[in-house]
Write an enzyme that holds these catalytic residues in place. Sequence first.
Site, PDB file in Angstrom:
ATOM      1  N   PRO A  53       0.827  -1.217   0.000  1.00  0.00           N
ATOM      2  CA  PRO A  53       0.000   0.000   0.000  1.00  0.00           C
ATOM      3  C   PRO A  53       0.859   1.265   0.000  1.00  0.00           C
ATOM      4  CG  PRO A  53      -0.738  -1.553   1.670  1.00  0.00           C
ATOM      5  CD  PRO A  53       0.570  -2.060   1.151  1.00  0.00           C
ATOM      6  N   GLU A  54       0.443   2.241  -0.798  1.00  0.00           N
ATOM      7  CA  GLU A  54       1.138   3.523  -0.875  1.00  0.00           C
ATOM      8  C   GLU A  54       0.196   4.610  -0.349  1.00  0.00           C
ATOM      9  OE1 GLU A  54       2.940   4.053  -4.785  1.00  0.00           O
ATOM     10  OE2 GLU A  54       3.019   1.892  -5.083  1.00  0.00           O
TER      11      GLU A  54
END
Length: 276
Positions: free
Chosen positions: A2-3
């Site tokens: 996840p960013e």
Amino acid sequence: MPELPEVETIRRGLEGRAVGRQIVDTEVCHPRPVRRTSAHHLIEGSVGATISGLKRRGKYLIIVLDSGHEIMIHLRMSGQIIAAARRESRPRHTHVAFILDDGQELWFIDPRTFGEVVAFDPLQLETTIPELAGLGPEPDQISLAELRRILRTRRRQIKALLLDQTVIAGLGNIYGDEILHWARVRPDRRSNSLSPLSERRLHTAIGAVIANAIAAGGSTLGDGQYVDVSGASGSFQHAHRVYGRAGQRCLTCGRGWIRRVVIAQRSSHFCPVCQR
Ligand SMILES: [Zn+2]
């Protein structure tokens, strides 16, 4: 992994569900997520406190408590945060559960156990979580002048620079590739070799790609690993132009074929026709 857009989507989901709720119990079922401190430390630092807000810095989610302490959650490779009713059975790999006073539970689920859940005193941030204290600016806060200074004072490959959390916080492999495609800059270009026009396009691309990705609820790839707090997938993966498309025709120009190169030990995807 996840960013920023995925963590921001989680933050917004939690904000609507958890703010104002008291944590009545905290269960730690695996030692890995609390390895930086201890299970006891997380329990002591959370039980009895009321959640007064949700913040995000880069890829870090921060739960603000009315005690003045905060809880940092980093999802790393495979972490998820799910809000569920207490009667629901917890999925495998639920390593931490916060039990709230309204019958909800917040689950930290992490099969690969690289993620972390840490209660901390914000006044001690630099000693407890130095990498959080040392993050670069948020992508949507960075001015063109500041970005130019960053680019011109370094000569690293631009993709590696975008991935460096101490330079700009929150970007990872997916959004790094998509931003550089939008900006029409090859990922292996030296950061100090960009024309003033390319610098401006890069600045616009950072803001636009991140804003569009947040609006789409982030990217859920084929592994289905990223979901929001209600378990729903994001939809920005349908807007990817280069990431994960090696060997396919470029959607932007229709002439180039997407190439894959390794930069900073990570795969980078780009169109050799669009990106120079
Ligand atoms: Zn192209």
